[in-house]
Write an enzyme that holds these catalytic residues in place. Structure first.
Site, PDB file in Angstrom:
ATOM      1  N   LYS A 107       8.517  40.915  43.833  1.00  0.00           N
ATOM      2  CA  LYS A 107       9.218  40.285  42.537  1.00  0.00           C
ATOM      3  C   LYS A 107      10.617  40.885  42.314  1.00  0.00           C
ATOM      4  O   LYS A 107      11.366  40.028  41.742  1.00  0.00           O
ATOM      5  CB  LYS A 107       8.387  40.129  41.398  1.00  0.00           C
ATOM      6  CG  LYS A 107       6.991  39.280  41.704  1.00  0.00           C
ATOM      7  CD  LYS A 107       6.404  38.740  40.170  1.00  0.00           C
ATOM      8  CE  LYS A 107       5.145  38.066  40.379  1.00  0.00           C
ATOM      9  NZ  LYS A 107       4.043  38.655  41.309  1.00  0.00           N
TER      10      LYS A 107
HETATM   11  C1  LIG Z   1       3.076  37.885  42.086  1.00  0.00           C
HETATM   12  C2  LIG Z   1       2.511  38.530  43.148  1.00  0.00           C
HETATM   13  C3  LIG Z   1       1.921  37.660  44.129  1.00  0.00           C
HETATM   14  C4  LIG Z   1       1.904  36.226  44.295  1.00  0.00           C
HETATM   15  O1  LIG Z   1       3.018  35.633  44.505  1.00  0.00           O
HETATM   16  P1  LIG Z   1       3.268  34.004  44.116  1.00  0.00           P
HETATM   17  O2  LIG Z   1       4.714  33.794  44.388  1.00  0.00           O
HETATM   18  O3  LIG Z   1       2.780  33.959  42.564  1.00  0.00           O
HETATM   19  O4  LIG Z   1       2.367  33.429  44.855  1.00  0.00           O
HETATM   20  C5  LIG Z   1       1.336  38.566  45.275  1.00  0.00           C
HETATM   21  N1  LIG Z   1       1.248  39.755  45.307  1.00  0.00           N
HETATM   22  C6  LIG Z   1       1.682  40.637  44.266  1.00  0.00           C
HETATM   23  C7  LIG Z   1       1.963  41.848  44.464  1.00  0.00           C
HETATM   24  C8  LIG Z   1       2.529  40.106  43.231  1.00  0.00           C
HETATM   25  O5  LIG Z   1       3.083  40.772  42.475  1.00  0.00           O
END
Ligand SMILES: *Cc1c(COP(=O)(O)O)cnc(C)c1O
Length: 436
Positions: A107
């Site tokens: 993220k």
């Molecule tokens: C947010 C997140 C996901 C999922 O990603 P999306 O874009 O919501 O599908 C997977 N793994 C981790 C560690 C995350 O923080």
């Protein structure tokens, strides 16, 4: 480039408007009026380019002259100061590590790009923009670190007291500077309600130039195409003439949507595997075309516990609501907690590599794909969304050992927590914000 809402009830927006609004006023998600294309020649020229050159080439097409190239280049350079390594597990199988940013999760790519674009647009308007976010953990920390020290912005985070992990709380409450953490004496729903109320408070909204940094912001999506483009080009160098199959651990499907955009832009990508945990609404849709979201269930891949993924509307939009077209590009596989733990073990035994539970879901989904679709001539890569040290408990359960904590996490754990306790009464939040 112009952006319009998936609900099509608003006037088209510039990149600036779409970024500062987040969600369109008709409740839809912003999408580009057309997906920019890279010609075969352009792709060839980018073949051996460094990550930031590829990122800039893509961002430039979405920006389409709205801000000067030089400013955009500076933004890209400020955002992506960390590596995006491709680790080879065995012949033709890779892990693309997206966890080398400040909060050790993917993220960071989206949050940092959004933060720097917001800062740029705020300065253009001579404004101080306040970002108000309710968080249950991971998004909040990426946003806090993304906006940390970005001029013309400040962040107010609301998190539920006692309902986030110690590591998450430390990540939310020790940033300081332009980031303030409010510790709400309630649950995540209370935090969300308070934030919603603040956004409906016209006086407050205007006075503070309030904006949200939610995960459906178009400026979080755009940077999530960069590492797919980069990964596909790097693997094309190692496997000439071959296109990669990417496996993506998915919750809200924002990460996968970034990948789909990269493929549609023309980068050498063969196919996608969407790995889900027990929250399998999209996985079931890909099988029978019926979208019947179930309530969220808790799993050990917590960041993927999403019953009704908000990015699904955007994903559908990019396929013109045509299931067959979507299923040509994406295969879904759901992975249970037991399979996830088993995968962390077997990957460690086979490759001496430690995967966090989210990445393990992606890896298992890829294995399921390979076992049903036969041996693959294509190289494949799992998108690794988090560093395993963020999920020490799950790793301890699977491997019966503790892993080393990277310095960056240890520093955060050692810092003094600073939060401001508030109740669930909206008047308290309003009074606090008015005094900012
Ligand atoms: C947010 C997140 C996901 C999922 O990603 P999306 O874009 O919501 O599908 C997977 N793994 C981790 C560690 C995350 O923080």
């Amino acid at each position: 480039m112009i952006f319009y809402s998936t609900n099509k009830k608003t006037t088209p927006a510039s990149l600036k408007k779409a970024t500062l609004e987040g969600l369109a006023s008709d409740g839809g998600l912003y999408v580009p009026s057309e997906i920019p294309r890279f010609s075969v020649e352009e792709i060839e020229l980018l073949g051996e380019a460094p990550f930031n050159h590829i990122a800039f080439a893509i961002a430039k097409k979405f920006n389409d002259g709205e801000m000067p190239d030089e400013s955009l280049w500076n933004i890209v350079e400020s955002c992506f100061t960390f590596r995006t390594p491709l680790v080879e597990l065995e012949k033709n199988t890779y892990v693309e590590e997206l966890f080398h940013g400040p909060t050790l999760a993917f993220k960071d790519y989206g949050a940092r790009f959004l933060a720097h674009l917001t800062g740029y647009f705020a300065e253009e308007d001579h404004k101080l923009i306040t970002i108000l976010v309710a968080t249950s953990g991971d998004t909040g920390s990426a946003v806090a670190y993304g906006f940390k020290g970005v001029p013309n912005t400040r962040v107010v985070l609301l998190y539920p007291s006692g309902k986030v992990s110690r590591l998450q709380e430390q990540q939310l409450t020790t940033v300081g500077g332009n980031v303030t953490a409010l510790e709400v004496n309630g649950d995540f729903d209370d935090c969300q309600r308070l934030v919603k109320q603040a956004f409906m408070d016209e006086e407050l909204k205007h006075r503070l130039s309030l904006t949200s940094a939610n995960s459906i912001n178009i400026s979080r999506l755009i940077p999530q195409t960069f590492y797919y483009a980069w990964g596909s080009l790097q693997l094309a160098l190692r496997h000439p003439g071959k296109k990669v199959v990417f496996s993506v651990p998915s919750g809200n499907y924002g990460n996968l949507t970034g990948g789909i955009l990269a493929k549609k832009m023309g980068f050498p990508i063969e196919h996608f595997i969407a790995g889900s945990n027990a929250n399998d609404s999209v996985t079931r849709y890909l099988e029978d075309g019926r979208y019947e979201p179930h309530p969220t269930v808790e799993t050990i891949s917590t960041a993927m516990d999403v019953g009704n993924p908000s990015n699904f509307a955007r994903l559908r939009h990019f396929y013109g609501d045509d299931l067959r077209a979507m299923a040509t590009d994406i295969t879904g596989h759901s992975v249970s907690d037991l399979e996830t733990i088993d995968t962390i073990r077997s990957v460690y035994d086979r490759f001496d590599y430690i995967m966090d539970p989210h990445t393990a879901v992606g890896f298992r989904a890829l294995e399921k794909f390979k076992s049903t679709n036969g041996a693959q001539e294509h190289p494949s890569a799992v998108m690794s969304t988090a560093h395993p040290a963020k999920f020490i408990e799950a790793i301890r359960n699977a491997l019966d050992m503790d892993i080393e904590i990277p310095d960056r996490l240890q520093e955060v754990l050692d810092k003094q927590k600073i939060s401001i306790p508030i109740s669930t009464d909206y008047r308290e939040l309003a009074a606090f914000l008015m005094k900012l």
